[in-house]
Write a protein that holds these residues in place. Structure first.
Motif, PDB file in Angstrom:
ATOM      1  N   LEU A   7       0.826  -1.207   0.000  1.00  0.00           N
ATOM      2  CA  LEU A   7       0.000   0.000   0.000  1.00  0.00           C
ATOM      3  C   LEU A   7       0.860   1.257   0.000  1.00  0.00           C
ATOM      4  N   ASN A   8       1.946   1.251   0.752  1.00  0.00           N
ATOM      5  CA  ASN A   8       2.850   2.400   0.770  1.00  0.00           C
ATOM      6  C   ASN A   8       3.493   2.617  -0.595  1.00  0.00           C
ATOM      7  N   ASP A  20       1.351   9.215  -4.254  1.00  0.00           N
ATOM      8  CA  ASP A  20       0.984  10.612  -4.512  1.00  0.00           C
ATOM      9  C   ASP A  20      -0.471  10.930  -4.181  1.00  0.00           C
ATOM     10  N   ARG A  21      -1.154  10.039  -3.480  1.00  0.00           N
ATOM     11  CA  ARG A  21      -2.532  10.291  -3.075  1.00  0.00           C
ATOM     12  C   ARG A  21      -2.882   9.422  -1.882  1.00  0.00           C
TER      13      ARG A  21
END
Length: 226
Positions: A168-169, A174-175
């Motif tokens: 997930l990281n 950028d969002r």
């Protein structure tokens, strides 16, 4: 796509989840040398090498299904058991998914092969926060039915794969995550090699809390008409 999950939690016994964005994470092994070796093996079979490791494939959400009986085109598709993480009401939950894939189409385009088949999803979920600390101890297993008998197809601890938190990281650079996001978090190697089966079972076991997510499905083959 609307999915429904039961849970072990009194405050959220049933989750009605609208998945708005589906991502399938590929090439997620922690041992990079082993991943590269596997890429070379697949290249020898005609499967294109990924442009990055890991790689995130976007797939249409309407490919998700919690049905038991599904249909596929042809005889060259097979399942892959994977952890399934989704974001609902401000927190992550974990369930189980099969990245069912068209293996013939995979030799032309991995992305298209991901899109070609329905992705079966289990009907039960856990809070990710409940298993995050001992994620590596979770055990993933899959079976296929061959000549009337269930045989082990995949088996191992999730310590072999990048964690969903890591994935997930890497994905959200950028969002921020939004309601309805879901990710299939990678799989283990097939014991004896990838091969088709019309019946596929999978399980994710938590040995610390002694509970198991399970799902079994059957595929019917439609004829390939040229």
């Amino acid at each position: 796509m609307q999915l429904r999950f039961t849970t072990d939690n009194a405050d959220a016994a049933v989750l009605d989840v609208e998945v708005k964005e589906l991502v399938i994470a590929g090439w997620v092994g922690r041992d990079r040398a082993a991943v590269l070796h596997h890429i070379r093996e697949l290249e020898a079979l005609g499967v294109p090498a990924p442009g990055a490791v890991p790689l995130f494939y976007r797939v249409a959400t309407n490919q998700l299904s919690q049905q038991i009986r599904l249909e596929v085109v042809g005889e060259e598709t097979s399942g892959e058991a994977e952890p399934f993480v989704f974001f609902h009401r401000g927190e992550y939950w974990v369930s189980l998914i099969s990245d069912h894939t068209d293996r013939h189409l995979e030799t032309f385009s991995v992305a298209l092969s991901k899109q070609a088949c329905i992705k079966p999803v289990a009907g039960h979920a856990w809070r990710l926060s409940e298993v995050k600390a001992h994620w590596d101890r979770l055990e993933l297993r899959a079976w296929i039915k061959t000549n009337g008998d269930w045989i082990t197809y995949q088996q191992g601890a999730l310590s072999a794969l990048l964690t969903p938190m890591d994935l997930l990281n890497r994905y959200f650079t950028d969002r921020q995550v939004e309601e309805g996001f879901a990710m299939s978090c990678g799989t283990l190697s097939a014991i004896g090699g990838i091969r088709p089966s019309s019946e596929f079972g999978m399980a994710l076991h938590d040995p610390l809390l002694n509970r198991t997510l399970e799902h079994t499905y059957i595929t019917g083959s439609l004829p390939v008409i040229a």
